[in-house]
Design a protein around this motif. Structure first.
Motif, PDB file in Angstrom:
ATOM      1  N   THR A  18     -51.279  72.496 -64.181  1.00 15.03           N
ATOM      2  CA  THR A  18     -50.807  71.319 -63.453  1.00 15.03           C
ATOM      3  C   THR A  18     -50.761  70.088 -64.359  1.00 15.03           C
ATOM      4  OG1 THR A  18     -51.770  72.235 -61.438  1.00 15.03           O
ATOM      5  CG2 THR A  18     -51.187  69.908 -61.392  1.00 15.03           C
ATOM      6  N   GLY A  19     -51.826  69.863 -65.117  1.00 12.19           N
ATOM      7  CA  GLY A  19     -51.859  68.725 -66.035  1.00 12.19           C
ATOM      8  C   GLY A  19     -50.793  68.837 -67.113  1.00 12.19           C
ATOM      9  N   SER A  20     -50.558  70.046 -67.596  1.00 15.22           N
ATOM     10  CA  SER A  20     -49.525  70.257 -68.611  1.00 15.22           C
ATOM     11  C   SER A  20     -48.131  70.032 -68.047  1.00 15.22           C
ATOM     12  CB  SER A  20     -49.642  71.667 -69.190  1.00 15.22           C
ATOM     13  OG  SER A  20     -50.880  71.819 -69.838  1.00 15.22           O
ATOM     14  N   LEU A  21     -47.900  70.476 -66.817  1.00 13.73           N
ATOM     15  CA  LEU A  21     -46.610  70.231 -66.169  1.00 13.73           C
ATOM     16  C   LEU A  21     -46.362  68.735 -65.987  1.00 13.73           C
ATOM     17  CD1 LEU A  21     -46.452  73.115 -63.546  1.00 13.73           C
ATOM     18  CD2 LEU A  21     -44.947  72.779 -65.508  1.00 13.73           C
ATOM     19  N   LEU A  22     -47.403  68.003 -65.642  1.00 15.81           N
ATOM     20  CA  LEU A  22     -47.272  66.560 -65.507  1.00 15.81           C
ATOM     21  C   LEU A  22     -46.931  65.934 -66.864  1.00 15.81           C
ATOM     22  CD1 LEU A  22     -47.375  64.121 -63.641  1.00 15.81           C
ATOM     23  CD2 LEU A  22     -49.860  64.072 -63.934  1.00 15.81           C
ATOM     24  N   GLY A  23     -47.569  66.423 -67.922  1.00 17.38           N
ATOM     25  CA  GLY A  23     -47.241  65.946 -69.272  1.00 17.38           C
ATOM     26  C   GLY A  23     -45.794  66.245 -69.639  1.00 17.38           C
ATOM     27  N   LEU A  24     -45.316  67.422 -69.260  1.00 17.15           N
ATOM     28  CA  LEU A  24     -43.918  67.773 -69.501  1.00 17.15           C
ATOM     29  C   LEU A  24     -42.990  66.839 -68.721  1.00 17.15           C
ATOM     30  CD1 LEU A  24     -41.834  69.698 -70.758  1.00 17.15           C
ATOM     31  CD2 LEU A  24     -42.163  71.194 -68.773  1.00 17.15           C
ATOM     32  N   ALA A  25     -43.391  66.497 -67.504  1.00 22.39           N
ATOM     33  CA  ALA A  25     -42.589  65.572 -66.696  1.00 22.39           C
ATOM     34  C   ALA A  25     -42.455  64.218 -67.394  1.00 22.39           C
ATOM     35  CB  ALA A  25     -43.208  65.401 -65.309  1.00 22.39           C
ATOM     36  N   PHE A  26     -43.479  63.793 -68.131  1.00 26.58           N
ATOM     37  CA  PHE A  26     -43.399  62.528 -68.870  1.00 26.58           C
ATOM     38  C   PHE A  26     -42.312  62.589 -69.943  1.00 26.58           C
ATOM     39  CE2 PHE A  26     -48.247  61.727 -68.224  1.00 26.58           C
ATOM     40  CZ  PHE A  26     -48.023  61.402 -66.904  1.00 26.58           C
ATOM     41  N   ILE A  27     -42.133  63.760 -70.530  1.00 24.83           N
ATOM     42  CA  ILE A  27     -41.108  63.917 -71.564  1.00 24.83           C
ATOM     43  C   ILE A  27     -39.716  63.882 -70.930  1.00 24.83           C
ATOM     44  CG2 ILE A  27     -40.150  65.508 -73.294  1.00 24.83           C
ATOM     45  CD1 ILE A  27     -43.092  66.490 -73.683  1.00 24.83           C
ATOM     46  N   VAL A  28     -39.581  64.574 -69.810  1.00 25.94           N
ATOM     47  CA  VAL A  28     -38.292  64.657 -69.128  1.00 25.94           C
ATOM     48  C   VAL A  28     -37.937  63.333 -68.451  1.00 25.94           C
ATOM     49  CG1 VAL A  28     -37.017  65.869 -67.302  1.00 25.94           C
ATOM     50  CG2 VAL A  28     -38.533  67.144 -68.826  1.00 25.94           C
ATOM     51  N   ARG A  29     -38.937  62.697 -67.841  1.00 28.66           N
ATOM     52  CA  ARG A  29     -38.725  61.425 -67.126  1.00 28.66           C
ATOM     53  C   ARG A  29     -39.763  60.407 -67.607  1.00 28.66           C
ATOM     54  NH1 ARG A  29     -38.689  62.031 -60.990  1.00 28.66           N
ATOM     55  NH2 ARG A  29     -38.144  59.848 -61.228  1.00 28.66           N
ATOM     56  N   PRO A  30     -39.500  59.752 -68.723  1.00 31.92           N
ATOM     57  CA  PRO A  30     -40.484  58.818 -69.301  1.00 31.92           C
ATOM     58  C   PRO A  30     -40.943  57.719 -68.349  1.00 31.92           C
ATOM     59  CG  PRO A  30     -38.677  59.207 -70.837  1.00 31.92           C
ATOM     60  CD  PRO A  30     -38.296  59.864 -69.537  1.00 31.92           C
ATOM     61  N   GLU A  31     -40.124  57.361 -67.385  1.00 34.03           N
ATOM     62  CA  GLU A  31     -40.529  56.313 -66.433  1.00 34.03           C
ATOM     63  C   GLU A  31     -41.713  56.739 -65.576  1.00 34.03           C
ATOM     64  OE1 GLU A  31     -37.298  58.713 -64.320  1.00 34.03           O
ATOM     65  OE2 GLU A  31     -37.617  57.977 -66.352  1.00 34.03           O
ATOM     66  N   MET A  32     -41.993  58.040 -65.521  1.00 35.17           N
ATOM     67  CA  MET A  32     -43.170  58.528 -64.774  1.00 35.17           C
ATOM     68  C   MET A  32     -44.485  58.228 -65.483  1.00 35.17           C
ATOM     69  SD  MET A  32     -42.289  62.261 -63.196  1.00 35.17           S
ATOM     70  CE  MET A  32     -44.000  62.423 -62.675  1.00 35.17           C
ATOM     71  N   ALA A  33     -44.416  57.912 -66.760  1.00 34.63           N
ATOM     72  CA  ALA A  33     -45.628  57.724 -67.557  1.00 34.63           C
ATOM     73  C   ALA A  33     -46.244  56.350 -67.325  1.00 34.63           C
ATOM     74  CB  ALA A  33     -45.331  57.956 -69.031  1.00 34.63           C
ATOM     75  N   ASP A  34     -46.519  56.052 -66.049  1.00 33.81           N
ATOM     76  CA  ASP A  34     -47.205  54.810 -65.710  1.00 33.81           C
ATOM     77  C   ASP A  34     -48.717  55.046 -65.781  1.00 33.81           C
ATOM     78  OD1 ASP A  34     -48.297  55.615 -63.006  1.00 33.81           O
ATOM     79  OD2 ASP A  34     -46.152  55.837 -62.592  1.00 33.81           O
ATOM     80  N   PRO A  35     -49.519  53.993 -65.730  1.00 31.45           N
ATOM     81  CA  PRO A  35     -50.975  54.177 -65.872  1.00 31.45           C
ATOM     82  C   PRO A  35     -51.590  55.138 -64.844  1.00 31.45           C
ATOM     83  CG  PRO A  35     -50.405  51.860 -66.101  1.00 31.45           C
ATOM     84  CD  PRO A  35     -49.157  52.571 -65.676  1.00 31.45           C
ATOM     85  N   TYR A  36     -51.073  55.184 -63.628  1.00 32.59           N
ATOM     86  CA  TYR A  36     -51.651  56.052 -62.604  1.00 32.59           C
ATOM     87  C   TYR A  36     -51.349  57.524 -62.876  1.00 32.59           C
ATOM     88  CZ  TYR A  36     -52.075  51.576 -60.260  1.00 32.59           C
ATOM     89  OH  TYR A  36     -52.380  50.274 -59.960  1.00 32.59           O
ATOM     90  N   HIS A  37     -50.105  57.817 -63.245  1.00 34.34           N
ATOM     91  CA  HIS A  37     -49.760  59.206 -63.557  1.00 34.34           C
ATOM     92  C   HIS A  37     -50.438  59.666 -64.854  1.00 34.34           C
ATOM     93  CE1 HIS A  37     -46.412  58.633 -60.611  1.00 34.34           C
ATOM     94  NE2 HIS A  37     -46.820  59.847 -60.290  1.00 34.34           N
ATOM     95  N   ILE A  38     -50.585  58.746 -65.809  1.00 36.34           N
ATOM     96  CA  ILE A  38     -51.306  59.099 -67.039  1.00 36.34           C
ATOM     97  C   ILE A  38     -52.763  59.425 -66.718  1.00 36.34           C
ATOM     98  CG2 ILE A  38     -52.175  58.178 -69.233  1.00 36.34           C
ATOM     99  CD1 ILE A  38     -49.433  56.732 -69.494  1.00 36.34           C
TER     100      ILE A  38
END
Length: 136
Positions: A18-38
């Motif tokens: 799950t954590g790795s998928l979220l990290g992958l999502a940051f690559i695909v959609r950089p706008e997701m990489a906000d402090p809460y999702h990080i």
């Protein structure tokens, strides 16, 4: 292996995925990489993957290394539930905050539950490694 050991290990692998998928999502959609999702990503990988694996492996191996049974298997079961409730609650709290739905109280309560879980683990293993009291 005891059931809680197996479940700690299984869930640790699930949290890693799950954590790795979220990290992958940051690559695909950089706008997701906000402090809460990080924070979600970091805690899923550190408390979810690493700590849950350490809890499971620690409960399985340290009693064998010390040559005595685990101090309290019921305590390890309580610790399993508090660890998972705490982590899932923290993740939910950050998710709510990321989307503007509050979540700070859930995050705080869940963080406290996770801290209690860590204290239970430490207590249980310190009592195990110490071994039984010598007969008088």
């Amino acid at each position: 292996m005891d059931k809680e050991v197996v479940w700690f290990i299984r869930l640790s692998i699930l949290y890693f995925l799950t954590g790795s998928l979220l990290g992958l999502a940051f690559i695909v959609r950089p706008e997701m990489a906000d402090p809460y999702h990080i924070a979600m990503h970091v805690h899923l990988n550190l408390l979810g993957w690493m700590s849950m694996m350490i809890f499971g492996v620690g409960y399985h191996i340290l009693p064998r290394f010390s040559g005595v049974p685990l101090y309290s298997r019921p305590l390890s079961i309580v610790q399993f539930w508090t660890a998972n409730i705490g982590l899932v609650g923290m993740t939910a709290g950050w998710g709510m905050m990321a989307h503007g739905h509050g979540g700070r109280k859930i995050l705080a309560a869940s963080g406290a539950v996770m801290f209690v879980s860590i204290c239970l683990f430490v207590y249980n293993l310190l009592k195990t490694v110490k071994g039984p009291e010598p007969a008088a």
